[in-house]
Design an enzyme around this catalytic site. Structure first.
Site, mmCIF file in Angstrom:
data_model
loop_
_atom_site.group_PDB
_atom_site.id
_atom_site.type_symbol
_atom_site.label_atom_id
_atom_site.label_comp_id
_atom_site.label_asym_id
_atom_site.label_seq_id
_atom_site.Cartn_x
_atom_site.Cartn_y
_atom_site.Cartn_z
ATOM 1 N N ASP A 313 6.531 6.223 -3.655
ATOM 2 C CA ASP A 313 7.237 5.494 -4.644
ATOM 3 C C ASP A 313 8.361 6.662 -5.522
ATOM 4 O OD1 ASP A 313 6.858 3.388 -3.173
ATOM 5 O OD2 ASP A 313 5.981 2.340 -4.174
ATOM 6 N N TYR A 397 7.274 -5.104 -5.003
ATOM 7 C CA TYR A 397 5.980 -4.724 -5.768
ATOM 8 C C TYR A 397 7.036 -4.923 -7.472
ATOM 9 C CZ TYR A 397 1.157 -4.753 -4.875
ATOM 10 O OH TYR A 397 0.203 -5.713 -4.609
#
Length: 706
Positions: A313, A397
């Site tokens: 990420d 998320y």
């Protein structure tokens, strides 16, 4: 609860107006960088800025300048450029002092691609919608292009011949039943497209199974889904009537004995620089630079459309650009100081996320306490911590990263994980009556695939100076025998980590394993090395097979710790260019020369994070899960450094009115990260708790929070 309005200088400027070499890039500097780059003959209408960040000077240059023994380092930026039409990619260094591009490296794609652009994400829906195979696959599943939201995802590396030298995204689909419907409840499973973003084509379509699309809503923000409101909770009010204890000068913060610099990078997000602790008037360094430099989310479902789900990420997505603005949120409590996060967009223009970083103090219970049976002494001190945090949303998320500084010299980093599970269709029981082995059923027909969240903290250590080493410390069991006739003995085993190649270590709670970073030239008053100990959480490292693609690409995640000699070029645990990287970069490359890490300028690469078997309780929005590590002084001080914290003066009260809604919005009033339920000031005279008790303060029946 209020916003702290602290007077600040221009970001990173000292009193003489000189910009600190580690100061965040300003909006004006981003404009200068853009103008320098776009004036190049190689810049085209389809060239985009994939990354712009500060190219930090060598640590020794900065320290020499601060000591008055060196010149101000050159102000430089690192700029990564992608031509959207051709895929041409370059990595450039721009000198702001010289007003020129001073170096350019061309990427051929064999060792990874530049980070994925938002513009590439946005293009994918139209690309797949133009392919009749994709349209037919959706039709067969009872849905349409118009009813589906596509989720473009990083591709990993699997040596598919048609992907060589091309920028690839892999695509999954989710149905949206109406505007405002949360799509994660309705995965269109068994279908995936591999997309070349430059040629705007599907290179491979995977259509492996027609699985039922789960129908139940996952709209956690719908009152009908939430149920009847809980009405029994009373307000908690956090007050600091004299204001906060910290001071801010530009991006430099002083609090209690701590001093540090708040930084921000579009790739790493929040960065803390030059953390030091003032001890008996001496400003002693602890960490030169601390950040979350990588975050890997590997999934454990081997199905034909999911085996490739492994996301970096930070390196692939640059998660700092998705930082939340906390101005209207409820993310901090108390007297809040916000810092803005300024970065460049994909056209090189600066933009600012207001209030991207939050800082405040929290009460943290008892700091130290003793009631002595012989002297009658009864002393107690309150603990508090300084919290520096930011939140970023990466697709489904939401991640919060919180750095805590404590009065006793302790440092903690905590990741808070919330948001929505990345879902799948749940195939149900097998013919033999067994559950699907790679996911949980979190709602009827809805799966939550098993996965991990593995964060890499890069800790550029500087414990009392540059000459550091790491000792692995663990329990040593002592067998019954001479000197241990009764079998009660145990001891401490210490092993010095000598070189980079042997530095890979795994946590082991069964022997209380920790890693003590010591200064090899400084000693405490007992004549032993001064140090700071890293206490890990004992959790699994990367669970993928050692022969897997993801294990090659993320060697850093196969151990909890690696130690390397400082090198300004070694910034990221998985390497500079993570997207479609075949592996062998990052920590794998950094330790290859097996340099000494004994008495050197060293960097710790610490992996931590949870392994997640999703629960029904994690749906439709996940309560916060936590992962953290702790750094505690071990021989750094000659005694308890918090002895001089004055006793709290209780201000117990009841019936405190909560701020009205308008005031809450204006002041940034937040929810419950804090635990204090009463205002506990500090006595100016340092009066003891026993003295306070005798004057109506904290007695045996105290209810004020002691």
């Amino acid at each position: 609860m209020t916003l702290v309005d602290t007077p600040t200088t221009t970001s990173g400027e000292n009193e003489a107006g000189t910009q600190h070499p580690l100061a965040n890039l300003t909006a004006a500097e981003f404009v200068t960088i853009r103008d320098i780059v776009t004036s190049s003959d190689d810049f085209t209408e389809t060239t985009r800025f994939a990354y712009v960040g500060l190219d930090e000077p060598h640590k020794r240059e900065v320290l020499a300048w601060q000591a008055g023994e060196g010149v101000l380092p050159e102000r430089r930026a690192r700029v990564m450029l992608l031509d959207m039409a051709t895929g041409h990619s370059t990595d450039n260094i721009v000198s702001l002092d010289a007003g020129a591009v001073v170096s350019t490296a061309v990427l051929d794609g064999s060792a990874g691609q530049l980070p994925i652009l938002v513009e590439e994400f946005d293009a994918v829906a139209d690309i797949v919608a133009e392919d009749p195979r994709w349209v037919e696959a959706l039709t067969r599943r009872g849905t349409t292009v118009e009813d589906v939201k596509v989720v473009p995802l990083s591709a990993g590396y699997y040596d598919f011949p048609e992907e060589e030298g091309r920028r690839i995204l892999r695509v999954l689909a989710f149905r949206q039943d109406y505007p405002g419907d949360h799509v994660w409840a309705h995965p269109v499973d068994g279908l995936s497209a591999y997309v070349d973003t430059a040629s705007r084509t599907i290179t491979r379509l995977i259509d492996s199974a027609d699985l039922a699309i789960p129908a139940e809503s996952g709209n956690f923000d719908d009152p009908a889904v939430q149920g009847s409101p809980l009405t029994t909770l009373k307000p908690i009010v956090i007050t600091q009537p004299e204001g906060p204890s910290f001071t801010v000068d530009g991006d430099v913060v002083s609090w209690a004995n701590w001093k540090f610099q708040v930084g921000f990078d579009v790739r790493e997000g929040l960065v803390l620089r030059q953390l030091s602790f003032t001890d008996a008037g001496e400003e002693r360094p602890v960490i030169y630079r601390a950040s979350i430099n990588e975050m890997l989310v590997p999934y454990g479902d081997p199905s034909p459309v999911r085996f490739w789900q492994n996301y970096f990420d930070t390196g692939e997505y640059l998660f700092g650009r998705f930082t939340n603005s906390l101005a209207l949120g409820c993310d901090c409590v108390g007297e809040i100081k916000y810092f803005d996060a300024t970065m460049a967009d994909e056209t090189g223009n600066p933009f600012t996320i207001k209030n991207g970083i939050c800082m405040h103090e929290e009460d943290f219970g008892t700091l130290w306490k003793h009631s002595d049976i012989y002297t009658g002494s009864n002393e107690v001190r309150r603990s508090r911590r300084l919290v520096i945090s930011f939140f970023t949303t990466v697709g489904n998320y939401d991640y919060g990263f919180y750095w805590y500084l404590y009065l006793d010299g302790t440092i903690e980093c905590e990741a808070k994980l919330t948001g929505i599970l990345f879902t799948s269709a749940y195939p149900g029981l097998s013919a033999s009556g067994e559950d699907y082995p790679y996911a949980s059923e979190v709602a009827p027909g809805l799966g939550g695939p098993y996965h991990q969240h593995l964060f890499s903290a890069r800790l550029d250590m500087m414990v009392d100076g540059l000459s550091n080493a790491v000792d692995e410390v663990e329990v040593g069991r002592v067998p019954v025998g001479p000197g241990n006739e009764h079998g009660n003995a145990f001891t401490k085993k210490t092993t010095r980590i000598s070189t980079e190649a042997v530095s890979g270590r795994v946590a082991d709670a069964s022997v209380a394993r920790s890693w003590n970073v010591v200064n090899t030239e400084k000693t405490n008053r007992m004549g032993r090395p001064t140090g700071y100990t890293l206490y890990p959480q004992d959790a699994p490292t990367l669970l993928a097979d050692a022969s897997s693609s993801i294990a090659a690409r993320a060697e850093f995640a196969t151990k909890h710790l690696f130690v390397t000699q400082y090198d300004p070029a070694e910034k990221y645990a998985a390497g500079d260019f993570v997207h479609q990287n075949p592996g062998g970069d990052g920590v794998s490359k950094y330790i290859a020369d097996d340099a000494s890490v004994d008495g050197e300028d060293i960097v710790l690469w610490h992996t931590f994070g949870p392994t997640h078997f999703p629960r029904p309780e994690d749906w439709p929005v996940m309560p916060v899960d936590y992962a953290k590590f702790t750094l505690k002084p071990y021989g750094f001080f000659g005694k308890n450094p918090a002895l001089n914290v004055p006793a709290a003066v209780p201000h117990c009260s009841s019936g405190i009115a909560s701020p009205d809604a308008a005031a809450s919005d204006e002041l940034g009033v937040a929810d419950g990260d804090g635990v204090a339920s009463a205002d506990l000031g500090l006595s100016a005279s340092g009066a003891s708790a026993s003295a306070a008790a005798s004057s109506g303060g904290c007695g045996d029946n105290c209810t004020c929070g002691h």
